[in-house]
Design a protein around this motif. Structure first.
Motif, PDB file in Angstrom:
ATOM      1  N   ASN A 147       0.827  -1.211   0.000  1.00 11.38           N
ATOM      2  CA  ASN A 147       0.000   0.000   0.000  1.00 11.38           C
ATOM      3  C   ASN A 147       0.857   1.255   0.000  1.00 11.38           C
ATOM      4  OD1 ASN A 147      -2.352   1.460  -0.066  1.00 11.38           O
ATOM      5  ND2 ASN A 147      -2.651   1.452   2.152  1.00 11.38           N
ATOM      6  N   HIS A 148       2.016   1.176  -0.619  1.00 14.16           N
ATOM      7  CA  HIS A 148       2.914   2.327  -0.634  1.00 14.16           C
ATOM      8  C   HIS A 148       2.845   3.071  -1.972  1.00 14.16           C
ATOM      9  CE1 HIS A 148       4.127   0.738   3.160  1.00 14.16           C
ATOM     10  NE2 HIS A 148       5.106   1.609   3.312  1.00 14.16           N
ATOM     11  N   ALA A 149       3.712   4.063  -2.104  1.00 18.69           N
ATOM     12  CA  ALA A 149       3.589   5.042  -3.187  1.00 18.69           C
ATOM     13  C   ALA A 149       3.995   4.477  -4.543  1.00 18.69           C
ATOM     14  CB  ALA A 149       4.451   6.259  -2.876  1.00 18.69           C
ATOM     15  N   VAL A 150       3.321   4.987  -5.580  1.00 17.39           N
ATOM     16  CA  VAL A 150       3.707   4.694  -6.964  1.00 17.39           C
ATOM     17  C   VAL A 150       4.049   5.981  -7.718  1.00 17.39           C
ATOM     18  CG1 VAL A 150       2.377   2.559  -7.097  1.00 17.39           C
ATOM     19  CG2 VAL A 150       1.295   4.720  -7.765  1.00 17.39           C
ATOM     20  N   LEU A 151       3.810   7.133  -7.095  1.00 16.04           N
ATOM     21  CA  LEU A 151       4.113   8.424  -7.715  1.00 16.04           C
ATOM     22  C   LEU A 151       4.919   9.284  -6.737  1.00 16.04           C
ATOM     23  CD1 LEU A 151       0.608   9.254  -9.261  1.00 16.04           C
ATOM     24  CD2 LEU A 151       2.699   8.834 -10.566  1.00 16.04           C
ATOM     25  N   GLY A 152       5.920   9.964  -7.267  1.00 16.46           N
ATOM     26  CA  GLY A 152       6.640  10.960  -6.492  1.00 16.46           C
ATOM     27  C   GLY A 152       7.487  10.442  -5.362  1.00 16.46           C
ATOM     28  N   ALA A 153       7.732   9.146  -5.283  1.00 10.83           N
ATOM     29  CA  ALA A 153       8.534   8.580  -4.203  1.00 10.83           C
ATOM     30  C   ALA A 153      10.015   8.622  -4.568  1.00 10.83           C
ATOM     31  CB  ALA A 153       8.092   7.152  -3.902  1.00 10.83           C
ATOM     32  N   ASP A 155      14.048   6.484  -3.404  1.00  4.19           N
ATOM     33  CA  ASP A 155      14.637   5.350  -2.695  1.00  4.19           C
ATOM     34  C   ASP A 155      14.731   5.601  -1.198  1.00  4.19           C
ATOM     35  OD1 ASP A 155      14.942   4.013  -5.064  1.00  4.19           O
ATOM     36  OD2 ASP A 155      17.046   4.606  -5.356  1.00  4.19           O
ATOM     37  N   HIS A 156      14.536   6.846  -0.788  1.00  3.53           N
ATOM     38  CA  HIS A 156      14.666   7.194   0.630  1.00  3.53           C
ATOM     39  C   HIS A 156      13.346   7.060   1.386  1.00  3.53           C
ATOM     40  CE1 HIS A 156      18.759   8.739   0.069  1.00  3.53           C
ATOM     41  NE2 HIS A 156      18.310   9.138  -1.112  1.00  3.53           N
ATOM     42  N   CYS A 157      12.226   7.011   0.669  1.00  2.36           N
ATOM     43  CA  CYS A 157      10.926   6.840   1.321  1.00  2.36           C
ATOM     44  C   CYS A 157       9.863   6.553   0.271  1.00  2.36           C
ATOM     45  CB  CYS A 157      10.542   8.082   2.125  1.00  2.36           C
ATOM     46  SG  CYS A 157       8.969   7.921   3.010  1.00  2.36           S
ATOM     47  N   VAL A 158       9.051   5.526   0.530  1.00  8.37           N
ATOM     48  CA  VAL A 158       7.960   5.177  -0.383  1.00  8.37           C
ATOM     49  C   VAL A 158       6.617   5.170   0.336  1.00  8.37           C
ATOM     50  CG1 VAL A 158       9.410   3.873  -1.989  1.00  8.37           C
ATOM     51  CG2 VAL A 158       8.410   2.707  -0.014  1.00  8.37           C
ATOM     52  N   ALA A 159       6.549   5.854   1.474  1.00  9.69           N
ATOM     53  CA  ALA A 159       5.302   5.901   2.240  1.00  9.69           C
ATOM     54  C   ALA A 159       4.294   6.834   1.577  1.00  9.69           C
ATOM     55  CB  ALA A 159       5.581   6.365   3.666  1.00  9.69           C
ATOM     56  N   THR A 160       3.037   6.676   1.943  1.00 12.01           N
ATOM     57  CA  THR A 160       1.968   7.515   1.410  1.00 12.01           C
ATOM     58  C   THR A 160       1.373   8.390   2.507  1.00 12.01           C
ATOM     59  OG1 THR A 160       0.321   5.787   1.813  1.00 12.01           O
ATOM     60  CG2 THR A 160       1.318   5.868  -0.378  1.00 12.01           C
ATOM     61  N   HIS A 161       0.777   9.491   2.089  1.00  8.48           N
ATOM     62  CA  HIS A 161       0.050  10.344   3.024  1.00  8.48           C
ATOM     63  C   HIS A 161      -1.353   9.774   3.213  1.00  8.48           C
ATOM     64  CE1 HIS A 161      -1.817  13.985   4.727  1.00  8.48           C
ATOM     65  NE2 HIS A 161      -0.599  14.276   5.111  1.00  8.48           N
ATOM     66  N   PRO A 162      -1.848   9.682   4.447  1.00  3.08           N
ATOM     67  CA  PRO A 162      -3.099   8.957   4.687  1.00  3.08           C
ATOM     68  C   PRO A 162      -4.372   9.780   4.581  1.00  3.08           C
ATOM     69  CG  PRO A 162      -2.100   9.517   6.772  1.00  3.08           C
ATOM     70  CD  PRO A 162      -1.152  10.014   5.707  1.00  3.08           C
ATOM     71  N   SER A 163      -4.284  11.098   4.409  1.00  2.13           N
ATOM     72  CA  SER A 163      -5.478  11.934   4.496  1.00  2.13           C
ATOM     73  C   SER A 163      -6.429  11.728   3.327  1.00  2.13           C
ATOM     74  CB  SER A 163      -5.074  13.413   4.559  1.00  2.13           C
ATOM     75  OG  SER A 163      -6.219  14.247   4.555  1.00  2.13           O
ATOM     76  N   ASP A 164      -7.718  11.591   3.640  1.00  2.00           N
ATOM     77  CA  ASP A 164      -8.763  11.660   2.618  1.00  2.00           C
ATOM     78  C   ASP A 164      -9.144  13.116   2.375  1.00  2.00           C
ATOM     79  OD1 ASP A 164      -9.733   8.745   2.065  1.00  2.00           O
ATOM     80  OD2 ASP A 164      -9.600   8.848   4.240  1.00  2.00           O
ATOM     81  N   MET A 165      -9.334  13.853   3.458  1.00  2.06           N
ATOM     82  CA  MET A 165      -9.705  15.263   3.350  1.00  2.06           C
ATOM     83  C   MET A 165      -8.718  16.034   2.483  1.00  2.06           C
ATOM     84  SD  MET A 165      -9.942  18.114   6.371  1.00  2.06           S
ATOM     85  CE  MET A 165      -8.166  18.432   6.279  1.00  2.06           C
ATOM     86  N   GLY A 166      -7.428  15.763   2.645  1.00  2.00           N
ATOM     87  CA  GLY A 166      -6.407  16.484   1.902  1.00  2.00           C
ATOM     88  C   GLY A 166      -6.499  16.285   0.403  1.00  2.00           C
ATOM     89  N   VAL A 265      -1.393   7.320  -3.145  1.00  2.00           N
ATOM     90  CA  VAL A 265      -0.428   6.911  -4.166  1.00  2.00           C
ATOM     91  C   VAL A 265       0.895   7.662  -4.056  1.00  2.00           C
ATOM     92  CG1 VAL A 265      -2.174   6.185  -5.839  1.00  2.00           C
ATOM     93  CG2 VAL A 265      -1.352   8.562  -5.850  1.00  2.00           C
ATOM     94  N   ALA A 266       0.995   8.609  -3.120  1.00  2.00           N
ATOM     95  CA  ALA A 266       2.201   9.436  -3.013  1.00  2.00           C
ATOM     96  C   ALA A 266       2.345   9.920  -1.574  1.00  2.00           C
ATOM     97  CB  ALA A 266       2.127  10.626  -3.974  1.00  2.00           C
ATOM     98  N   SER A 267       3.438  10.593  -1.294  1.00  3.04           N
ATOM     99  CA  SER A 267       3.687  11.105   0.054  1.00  3.04           C
ATOM    100  C   SER A 267       2.818  12.308   0.383  1.00  3.04           C
ATOM    101  CB  SER A 267       5.164  11.501   0.191  1.00  3.04           C
ATOM    102  OG  SER A 267       5.462  12.576  -0.697  1.00  3.04           O
TER     103      SER A 267
END
Length: 330
Positions: A147-153, A155-166, A265-267
């Protein structure tokens, strides 16, 4: 959880003064993310400054036809507000999709924007994590990352931002206002979150000690014809594995205006500007919606176990925009 101090602020200047120069202090809104991270040891503040009593809990129209949302407005009040539901329905839907009723009753608008990633390695203080401990590595790149990022990641981080509101706020060009000891400032949401690059621990462009005061939505007639669509791994409330906020204005079968943003899909909430450009003036049909999604996703870099997100997002775009186009044709 280590011991910490607690103070309640009653005015904005007082809140900012309490945090000024103290790198170990944090503002406390609803606490739905911060307190969880304190329990796990990810966050270890020495002082919490409670901002829930600040006069920032109103939603009011702006002179040019937009909306100004106070930072301490709860998610429940935001989703229920009649002007939000009428003029920015995707925002209300995104908030309702984001959490349980109990959490929405506590969580605030400002806190929602500042919530941290839900990456398991970030939450586990025994694991390496560049976001939590810069330079230690990103085990998600070769580990659990479905469930990690496919855009804008990077090699240092592939986490995603969890906000729906954002995601909905990104689609509608929201502007974040803040206060510091040096005075007020503002950031378009497009510039609010920093690119991951080599410094994923630097998450926002807010100055040190800044307190978010309001979020302003500029007037956007197209936003009245909008939807938020979210895919998650269970029927009850859960973080997205993919989501879109979409708005569409169709005249004589052609796209006159469109807004599109992706979530999970992104940080950061991902504004799909390439897709928007591809659609302006095009026929409002599934073929063009798919081509627009492909234009946005052309630079996606999925990891071995999250490539499904590219197909998922393409299908979400086609389904969401097709629904809006059908509605416009009635």
């Amino acid at each position: 959880m280590r011991e910490f101090g607690y103070q309640r602020a009653y005015d904005v200047s007082g809140a900012v003064a309490l945090l000024d120069g103290d790198g170990e202090a944090r503002f406390l809104g609803g606490g739905t993310n911060l307190v969880d991270l304190m329990k796990t040891g990810v966050e270890r503040p020495e002082l919490l400054v409670d901002v829930r009593e600040l006069p920032l809990n109103r939603i009011e129209p702006t002179g040019d036809g937009g909306l100004r949302i106070g930072a301490t407005v709860t998610n429940s009040d935001l989703a229920a507000h009649p002007e939000v539901r009428l003029r920015y329905p995707a925002l209300a839907q995104a908030v309702l999709a984001g959490a349980s009723g109990q959490l929405r009753n506590m969580a605030t608008v400002g806190g929602n924007l500042l919530q941290r990633t839900r990456c398991g390695y970030f939450a586990d203080v025994t694991s390496a994590c560049n976001k939590r401990n810069p330079g230690s590595g990103c085990p998600a790149v070769t580990g659990e990352h479905h469930n990690h990022a496919v855009l804008g990641a990077s090699d240092h981080c592939v986490a995603t931002h969890p906000s729906d509101m954002g995601v909905a706020l990104a689609a509608f060009d929201a502007v974040v206002s803040y206060e510091t000891a040096d005075g007020p400032g503002e950031l378009p949401l497009a510039d609010f979150y920093l690119p991951v690059g080599r410094t994923p621990h630097l998450e926002t462009a807010l100055p040190p000690g800044a307190l978010i005061t309001t979020v302003t939505l500029p007037p956007a007639p197209v936003a009245a014809h909008s939807r938020y669509r979210k895919v998650r791994e269970r029927a009850s409330y859960a973080f997205a594995i993919g989501s879109i906020a979409a708005a569409l204005d169709v005249q004589d079968g052609l796209v006159r205006d469109v807004r599109l943003a992706f979530g999970a899909v992104a940080s950061r909430p991902w504004r799909a500007r390439a897709a928007e450009r591809a659609l302006i003036g095009a026929a409002a049909d599934a073929e063009n919606f798919a081509a627009a999604a492909d234009a946005e996703l052309a630079h996606a870099k999925p990891l071995p176990h999250n490539g499904y997100k590219v197909t998922l997002m393409r299908n979400l775009v086609v389904a969401g925009l097709s629904e809006l186009a059908e509605e416009a044709a009635r």
